[in-house]
Design an enzyme around this catalytic site. Structure first.
Site, PDB file in Angstrom:
ATOM      1  N   HIS A   1     -98.039 -56.719  25.257  1.00  0.00           N
ATOM      2  CA  HIS A   1     -97.416 -56.098  24.370  1.00  0.00           C
ATOM      3  C   HIS A   1     -97.411 -54.480  24.835  1.00  0.00           C
ATOM      4  O   HIS A   1     -97.676 -53.420  24.073  1.00  0.00           O
ATOM      5  CB  HIS A   1     -98.613 -55.787  23.150  1.00  0.00           C
ATOM      6  CG  HIS A   1     -98.204 -55.742  21.722  1.00  0.00           C
ATOM      7  ND1 HIS A   1     -98.145 -56.685  20.800  1.00  0.00           N
ATOM      8  CD2 HIS A   1     -97.922 -54.851  21.088  1.00  0.00           C
ATOM      9  CE1 HIS A   1     -97.642 -56.321  19.817  1.00  0.00           C
ATOM     10  NE2 HIS A   1     -97.562 -54.966  19.691  1.00  0.00           N
TER      11      HIS A   1
ATOM     12  N   ALA B   1     -91.743 -52.395  15.838  1.00  0.00           N
ATOM     13  CA  ALA B   1     -92.165 -51.823  14.434  1.00  0.00           C
ATOM     14  C   ALA B   1     -91.471 -50.585  14.016  1.00  0.00           C
ATOM     15  O   ALA B   1     -91.168 -49.937  14.914  1.00  0.00           O
ATOM     16  CB  ALA B   1     -93.583 -51.776  14.271  1.00  0.00           C
TER      17      ALA B   1
ATOM     18  N   ASP C   1     -91.676 -60.264  29.524  1.00  0.00           N
ATOM     19  CA  ASP C   1     -91.646 -59.227  28.436  1.00  0.00           C
ATOM     20  C   ASP C   1     -92.434 -58.126  29.155  1.00  0.00           C
ATOM     21  O   ASP C   1     -93.596 -58.182  28.951  1.00  0.00           O
ATOM     22  CB  ASP C   1     -92.099 -59.526  27.219  1.00  0.00           C
ATOM     23  CG  ASP C   1     -92.206 -58.579  26.175  1.00  0.00           C
ATOM     24  OD1 ASP C   1     -91.034 -58.030  25.711  1.00  0.00           O
ATOM     25  OD2 ASP C   1     -93.354 -58.104  25.715  1.00  0.00           O
ATOM     26  N   GLY C   2     -91.849 -56.737  29.138  1.00  0.00           N
ATOM     27  CA  GLY C   2     -92.646 -55.554  29.275  1.00  0.00           C
ATOM     28  C   GLY C   2     -92.258 -54.762  30.669  1.00  0.00           C
ATOM     29  O   GLY C   2     -92.212 -55.564  31.925  1.00  0.00           O
ATOM     30  N   GLY C   3     -92.526 -53.625  30.799  1.00  0.00           N
ATOM     31  CA  GLY C   3     -92.308 -52.731  31.912  1.00  0.00           C
ATOM     32  C   GLY C   3     -90.779 -52.823  32.473  1.00  0.00           C
ATOM     33  O   GLY C   3     -90.823 -52.054  33.443  1.00  0.00           O
TER      34      GLY C   3
ATOM     35  N   GLY D   1     -89.255 -53.326  25.103  1.00  0.00           N
ATOM     36  CA  GLY D   1     -89.067 -52.524  23.769  1.00  0.00           C
ATOM     37  C   GLY D   1     -88.608 -51.002  24.151  1.00  0.00           C
ATOM     38  O   GLY D   1     -87.557 -50.653  23.932  1.00  0.00           O
TER      39      GLY D   1
ATOM     40  N   SER E   1     -89.088 -57.126  13.588  1.00  0.00           N
ATOM     41  CA  SER E   1     -90.474 -56.860  13.329  1.00  0.00           C
ATOM     42  C   SER E   1     -91.108 -57.256  11.976  1.00  0.00           C
ATOM     43  O   SER E   1     -90.329 -56.793  11.031  1.00  0.00           O
ATOM     44  CB  SER E   1     -91.039 -55.890  13.796  1.00  0.00           C
ATOM     45  OG  SER E   1     -92.568 -55.500  13.689  1.00  0.00           O
TER      46      SER E   1
ATOM     47  N   PRO F   1     -88.854 -57.402  19.649  1.00  0.00           N
ATOM     48  CA  PRO F   1     -88.888 -56.825  18.271  1.00  0.00           C
ATOM     49  C   PRO F   1     -90.190 -55.716  18.370  1.00  0.00           C
ATOM     50  O   PRO F   1     -91.144 -55.770  18.950  1.00  0.00           O
ATOM     51  CB  PRO F   1     -89.727 -58.097  17.639  1.00  0.00           C
ATOM     52  CG  PRO F   1     -90.276 -58.777  18.750  1.00  0.00           C
ATOM     53  CD  PRO F   1     -89.339 -58.754  19.899  1.00  0.00           C
TER      54      PRO F   1
ATOM     55  N   ARG G   1    -105.505 -47.299  20.718  1.00  0.00           N
ATOM     56  CA  ARG G   1    -104.321 -46.280  21.428  1.00  0.00           C
ATOM     57  C   ARG G   1    -104.797 -44.707  21.143  1.00  0.00           C
ATOM     58  O   ARG G   1    -104.587 -44.175  19.665  1.00  0.00           O
ATOM     59  CB  ARG G   1    -103.117 -46.564  20.492  1.00  0.00           C
ATOM     60  CG  ARG G   1    -102.802 -48.058  20.787  1.00  0.00           C
ATOM     61  CD  ARG G   1    -101.363 -48.562  19.902  1.00  0.00           C
ATOM     62  NE  ARG G   1    -101.294 -49.999  19.894  1.00  0.00           N
ATOM     63  CZ  ARG G   1    -100.288 -50.683  19.190  1.00  0.00           C
ATOM     64  NH1 ARG G   1     -99.674 -49.963  18.633  1.00  0.00           N
ATOM     65  NH2 ARG G   1    -100.309 -52.091  19.547  1.00  0.00           N
TER      66      ARG G   1
ATOM     67  N   SER H   1     -96.351 -61.620  28.035  1.00  0.00           N
ATOM     68  CA  SER H   1     -96.514 -60.188  27.556  1.00  0.00           C
ATOM     69  C   SER H   1     -98.030 -59.934  27.201  1.00  0.00           C
ATOM     70  O   SER H   1     -98.636 -60.551  26.817  1.00  0.00           O
ATOM     71  CB  SER H   1     -95.676 -60.054  26.282  1.00  0.00           C
ATOM     72  OG  SER H   1     -95.678 -58.966  25.625  1.00  0.00           O
TER      73      SER H   1
ATOM     74  N   THR I   1     -96.698 -63.429  17.207  1.00  0.00           N
ATOM     75  CA  THR I   1     -97.273 -62.474  18.158  1.00  0.00           C
ATOM     76  C   THR I   1     -98.844 -62.850  18.197  1.00  0.00           C
ATOM     77  O   THR I   1     -99.381 -63.058  16.952  1.00  0.00           O
ATOM     78  CB  THR I   1     -97.071 -61.139  17.632  1.00  0.00           C
ATOM     79  OG1 THR I   1     -95.860 -60.907  17.852  1.00  0.00           O
ATOM     80  CG2 THR I   1     -97.878 -60.198  18.665  1.00  0.00           C
TER      81      THR I   1
ATOM     82  N   TYR J   1     -96.171 -61.589  12.318  1.00  0.00           N
ATOM     83  CA  TYR J   1     -97.608 -61.364  12.464  1.00  0.00           C
ATOM     84  C   TYR J   1     -98.211 -62.262  11.316  1.00  0.00           C
ATOM     85  O   TYR J   1     -97.747 -62.268   9.983  1.00  0.00           O
ATOM     86  CB  TYR J   1     -97.867 -59.613  12.048  1.00  0.00           C
ATOM     87  CG  TYR J   1     -97.803 -58.836  13.207  1.00  0.00           C
ATOM     88  CD1 TYR J   1     -98.035 -59.044  14.411  1.00  0.00           C
ATOM     89  CD2 TYR J   1     -96.758 -57.458  12.901  1.00  0.00           C
ATOM     90  CE1 TYR J   1     -98.044 -58.220  15.531  1.00  0.00           C
ATOM     91  CE2 TYR J   1     -96.881 -56.853  14.029  1.00  0.00           C
ATOM     92  CZ  TYR J   1     -97.250 -57.386  15.232  1.00  0.00           C
ATOM     93  OH  TYR J   1     -97.044 -56.490  16.404  1.00  0.00           O
TER      94      TYR J   1
HETATM   95  C1  LIG Z   1     -93.264 -48.488  19.430  1.00  0.00           C
HETATM   96  C2  LIG Z   1     -93.540 -50.212  19.778  1.00  0.00           C
HETATM   97  C3  LIG Z   1     -93.520 -50.970  18.593  1.00  0.00           C
HETATM   98  C4  LIG Z   1     -93.663 -52.204  18.786  1.00  0.00           C
HETATM   99  N1  LIG Z   1     -93.937 -53.077  17.675  1.00  0.00           N
HETATM  100  C5  LIG Z   1     -94.246 -54.462  17.968  1.00  0.00           C
HETATM  101  C6  LIG Z   1     -94.119 -55.131  16.740  1.00  0.00           C
HETATM  102  O1  LIG Z   1     -93.878 -54.890  15.485  1.00  0.00           O
HETATM  103  N2  LIG Z   1     -94.161 -56.598  17.067  1.00  0.00           N
HETATM  104  C7  LIG Z   1     -94.473 -57.133  18.428  1.00  0.00           C
HETATM  105  O2  LIG Z   1     -94.823 -58.355  18.482  1.00  0.00           O
HETATM  106  N3  LIG Z   1     -94.236 -56.343  19.296  1.00  0.00           N
HETATM  107  C8  LIG Z   1     -94.074 -55.032  19.257  1.00  0.00           C
HETATM  108  N4  LIG Z   1     -94.175 -53.938  20.235  1.00  0.00           N
HETATM  109  C9  LIG Z   1     -94.372 -54.602  21.620  1.00  0.00           C
HETATM  110  C10 LIG Z   1     -93.024 -55.287  22.156  1.00  0.00           C
HETATM  111  O3  LIG Z   1     -92.442 -56.310  21.441  1.00  0.00           O
HETATM  112  C11 LIG Z   1     -93.075 -55.503  23.623  1.00  0.00           C
HETATM  113  O4  LIG Z   1     -93.795 -56.467  23.854  1.00  0.00           O
HETATM  114  C12 LIG Z   1     -93.135 -54.143  24.404  1.00  0.00           C
HETATM  115  O5  LIG Z   1     -92.533 -53.340  23.912  1.00  0.00           O
HETATM  116  C13 LIG Z   1     -92.874 -54.706  25.739  1.00  0.00           C
HETATM  117  O6  LIG Z   1     -93.115 -53.461  26.888  1.00  0.00           O
HETATM  118  P1  LIG Z   1     -92.025 -52.424  27.260  1.00  0.00           P
HETATM  119  O7  LIG Z   1     -92.117 -51.369  26.082  1.00  0.00           O
HETATM  120  O8  LIG Z   1     -92.712 -51.708  28.506  1.00  0.00           O
HETATM  121  O9  LIG Z   1     -90.828 -53.009  27.248  1.00  0.00           O
HETATM  122  C14 LIG Z   1     -93.999 -52.720  20.280  1.00  0.00           C
HETATM  123  C15 LIG Z   1     -93.769 -51.799  21.395  1.00  0.00           C
HETATM  124  C16 LIG Z   1     -93.483 -50.598  21.000  1.00  0.00           C
HETATM  125  C17 LIG Z   1     -93.395 -49.902  22.273  1.00  0.00           C
END
Ligand SMILES: Cc1cc2nc3c(=O)[nH]c(=O)nc-3n(C[C@H](O)[C@H](O)[C@H](O)COP(=O)(O)O)c2cc1C
Length: 389
Positions: free
Chosen positions: A286, A89, A317-319, A340, A116, A87, A174, A284, A165, A139
């Site tokens: 984030h 935003a 999750d991530g990377g 994401g 999200s 998810p 950031r 994760s 989350t 959230y």
């Molecule tokens: C632009 C952006 C917005 C995001 N918004 C949310 C969100 O609203 N809620 C949430 O739980 N995670 C959010 N995330 C985190 C993603 O769900 C995910 O954990 C993260 O993108 C994983 O890393 P990756 O981008 O390297 O795959 C966001 C990530 C990005 C890049």
């Protein structure tokens, strides 16, 4: 190199770096940097991907791999591929179709996607139009009326999984957003106006199409929809910093369907997730956007799988930027992977067609890599396939 990127089309995008370059050209810079950026020095964000290079795959051969099965079942959801869209935003800021584009692309690939709390299309619309497994990301707001209303709306809209989350108890630092002044909705400043003027196609879509809103929130709070606020400030002021394990358990009980905690990084917390009856955990940080200097999900995966992998579904999750990253995480015991930016750059570059191409590239990589690994089903992946350097 720049000239090649300048004329690149979706059909020529072979990887996420290609989509990132396209997104960079199409988006006003505050929006590109909101997607691309992370916290502090962005060390964790980089490590999230680099961690996959700390080990190597060891292939087997002569395994009869003309047909392979990459499907997986995670939190009760059958996915045709072991990778889903986390998810995120504000998707209609990235492309005017936003969540609609991501949802349709995920549906085409038979995989899950998340919407999200800060989504820009309503859960009702997504629930009514999309059949593939759906995750609603919650959230936990100070305004309990809002938190409860989102849980109820997610249930009524037939979402399959709720992800609470837990890694945004306060806003991450950031610095790119601080520098560009990025807010939701975008604030019109001299600098952002210049950036909009330099990206007329994006600007025309933003102003001419459906008005920007955050339908999950707008009946309760104006921040983010009609009062401009940075995402970090939103987390710090609107979310409930007193949230604890009992609250998480109460959310799980109220939801009553598959439930996961998104943002678990320690073994201790993974065990507590089991104790409160969670169905899954998303390991994760984030995407490195919160606590810079924290460990990467892949680095943390083995010890978490060893501790709770027989009792709860573990998602990495991530990377993720390549099919081989998915194979490495599954080899360590993840049930599925998620990400994401892997689909967000593609969304920004070309809407649904972009996300389809990005998911198609990754599915192609996973299939090819499984064949090259001599692996007919994801169940055959194990630590036997991996060597750490
Ligand atoms: C632009 C952006 C917005 C995001 N918004 C949310 C969100 O609203 N809620 C949430 O739980 N995670 C959010 N995330 C985190 C993603 O769900 C995910 O954990 C993260 O993108 C994983 O890393 P990756 O981008 O390297 O795959 C966001 C990530 C990005 C890049």
């Amino acid at each position: 190199m720049m000239r090649v990127f300048r004329f690149m089309r979706v059909a020529q995008c072979s990887n996420i770096a290609d989509f990132r370059a396209m997104a960079r050209r199409r988006l006003p810079s505050p929006i590109f940097h909101y997607i691309d950026g992370a916290a502090d020095d962005e060390v964790t964000c980089r490590r999230n991907t680099e961690a996959y290079e700390s080990c190597d795959l060891v292939p087997s051969v002569l395994a009869g791999v003309e047909t392979i099965d990459m499907s997986t079942t995670v939190m009760g959801q059958r996915l045709a591929m072991p990778l889903f869209c986390s998810p995120t935003a504000l998707q209609r800021l990235f492309h005017h179709d936003g969540e609609r584009a991501v949802a349709k692309a995920a549906e085409k690939f038979g995989t899950m996607f998340g919407v999200s709390s800060l989504g820009t299309v309503s859960v009702e619309e997504i629930g009514a139009t999309i059949a593939t497994p759906k995750m609603f990301q919650l959230y936990f707001h100070k305004d309990r009326g809002l938190t409860n209303s989102m849980i109820e709306r997610g249930l009524a809209a037939n979402f399959d999984v709720l992800a609470l989350t837990v890694d945004t108890i306060t806003g991450g630092n950031r610095e790119r957003d601080l520098r560009t002044g990025f807010t939701s909705p975008p604030r019109l400043t001299p600098a952002s106006l210049v950036s909009f003027a330099l990206h007329p196609a994006w600007t025309a879509n933003y102003f001419a199409r459906e008005r920007f809103s955050l339908p999950q929130l707008k009946d309760y709070v104006k921040e983010g929809s009609s009062v401009a606020i940075s995402v970090g400030e939103y987390f710090s002021t609107m979310l409930d910093q007193s949230m604890n394990w009992k609250d998480a358990e109460n959310v799980r009980v109220k939801w009553g369907k598959p439930f996961c905690l998104k943002g678990i990084m320690s073994v201790v917390d993974a065990k507590r997730a089991v104790d409160i009856g969670a169905t899954g955990i998303m390991v994760s940080n984030h995407g490195g956007r919160q606590l810079d200097g924290s460990r990467s999900p892949f680095d943390q995966l083995a010890e978490i799988v060893d501790a709770v992998g027989d009792r709860i579904d573990v998602i990495c999750d991530g990377g993720i930027r390549r099919g081989t990253h998915v194979l490495k995480a599954l080899s360590l015991g993840a049930k599925a992977c998620s990400g994401g930016r892997l689909y967000l750059f593609a969304l920004a570059a070309a809407g649904q067609a972009g996300v389809e191409r990005a998911l198609g590239n990754l599915r192609g990589e996973i299939e090819r890599d499984m064949k090259l690994m001599g692996c007919r089903s994801v169940k055959e992946l194990s630590r036997e396939n991996l060597r750490f350097r």
